[in-house]
Scaffold this active site. Structure first.
Site: not given
Length: 412
Positions: A201, A204, A217, A220, A338
């Site tokens: 999430c 949170c 989520c 939360c 990368d």
């Protein structure tokens, strides 16, 4: 729409003229379009030039990791139903390139601007957009663009209290979290094929639950908002529940999703979905993407895929086996140096295709394909790969600078 009919000060006019001259010199020297260097010179002479150029325009900003160049084109086509449009159609999407694009649009009513994700907050501050379209956030250019959560945080702060209408993808939790700080959001159910950047999430850090197409989520209560626009098969559903057919020359589900978001943006400016979607049919290719070109008496279809989410969408577009596939990967600064993202791509989806590998980082890609149990041949260049490929149309998938190399080689 603020300001008088000519918002440009003498200094701004000088900056525009100088920028155009430098851009023309760059083109004449064969160094590309010149839009970035021209914009840099213009902004040096007048740091407020972007804001001045934007102040008499209705501005739309488009930002995302994937699909922003195409969506910018689709929105621009749709808005031409309502007036002249200026746009950075070639994808120069940082402040210098955007400034160059706006400097070329003296008669425009609308500006439809693609913005690099890192620069969205700053460009929004300068251009006071009427509408901002947010499509998705996923890992890309790991050495430059920072982690997706940080980009979402940056967007969230930049959009807090914004007067703009934000058209945002309800299916991407990172986008929803970023857009939720804005008081005026139109949610679009555009779908999300790549989910690996949104398992926790953003609010949170709890674990996201993903039953079916929904998400929330469990800790939360942060959850998918109810969309007012939606992609449903080959149709866009508008807020009244009417279904409008999508007719595109561009392939794939991802482009239908881009069309759904574009129709929602066009409606903000009073262009009805039917008109917007009909106009989008005009777009055949976007900066060479999806073009079918003739090379060495063969048909090659050029496809851009620059990160795991893009490769996943692209694999769903290609013709079935045994269609030959050429893969090209570079790792220059514009790609991100990368290449660890190659390990996030599911190359088993290419099983049954004859695969030919080229590009600066062909050996990195070869190792990845070896682990994915694919049979492939490493080639020196495009010419050799095409000569070795069995008959039939060839699908060519490349990341950003590799794609530009290919276009130069095939004369596209």
């Amino acid at each position: 729409m603020a300001g008088n009919s000519d918002p440009l000060t003498p200094r701004a006019k000088l900056a525009v003229t100088a920028g155009k001259a430098v851009a023309a010199a760059s083109r004449a020297a064969g160094r590309g379009s010149g839009s970035v260097i021209g914009g840099r010179v213009a902004l040096k002479l007048d740091p407020d030039l972007l804001a001045r150029l934007a102040q008499n325009l209705d501005v739309v900003l488009v930002s995302a990791t994937n699909g922003k160049t195409t969506t910018t084109r689709l929105i621009a086509e749709a808005l031409r139903a309502a007036g002249p449009v200026v746009s950075n159609a070639l994808g120069a999407n940082m402040p210098a390139g955007i400034t160059s694009a706006l400097a070329g649009g003296s008669d425009a009513k609308f500006a439809v601007i693609e913005v690099d994700e890192k620069y969205l907050a700053g460009v929004a501050r300068d251009t006071d957009p009427k509408c901002i379209a947010l499509l998705n956030l996923s890992r890309d250019q790991l050495d430059r663009a920072a982690e997706t959560r940080m980009l979402a945080e940056n967007w969230r702060e930049g959009l807090a209290g914004s007067k703009s209408v934000v058209v945002a993808n309800a299916d991407d939790p990172l986008v929803v979290w970023a857009a939720s700080s804005s008081p005026n959001v139109i949610w679009v159910a555009a779908g999300q094929m790549w989910k690996d950047d949104a398992w926790s999430c953003p609010s949170c850090g709890g674990v996201m639950q993903r039953p079916g197409d929904d998400w929330y989520c469990g800790e939360c209560g942060f959850r998918r908002p109810t969309p007012s626009w939606a992609l449903s098969g080959d149709h866009v559903l508008d807020p009244h529940g009417s279904a409008w057919p999508i007719h595109l020359q561009l392939p794939g589900r991802a482009n239908k999703a881009n069309a759904a978001s574009s129709a929602a943006v066009a409606a903000v400016f009073g262009v009805p979905p039917q008109v917007a979607l009909e106009r989008m049919y005009q777009v055949q290719a976007v900066a060479g993407r999806y073009d079918v070109v003739q090379f060495q008496n063969r048909d090659l279809r050029l496809l851009l895929a620059k990160n795991p989410a893009g490769w996943l969408e692209t694999f769903s577009l290609i013709d079935p086996p045994p269609t030959p596939v050429i893969l090209s990967v570079n790792a220059r600064s514009a790609d991100g140096t990368d290449t660890s993202w190659l390990w996030d791509v599911d190359y088993t989806r290419l099983t049954g295709h004859p695969i030919f590998v080229i590009g600066d980082r062909k050996l990195d890609l070869a190792v990845r394909l070896e682990v994915a149990n694919q049979s492939f041949q490493v080639c020196e260049n495009l010419d050799q790969a095409v000569q070795l490929a069995p008959p039939g149309r060839i699908e060519v998938i490349a990341n950003y600078t590799a794609f530009q190399d290919l276009r130069r080689r095939v004369g596209n």
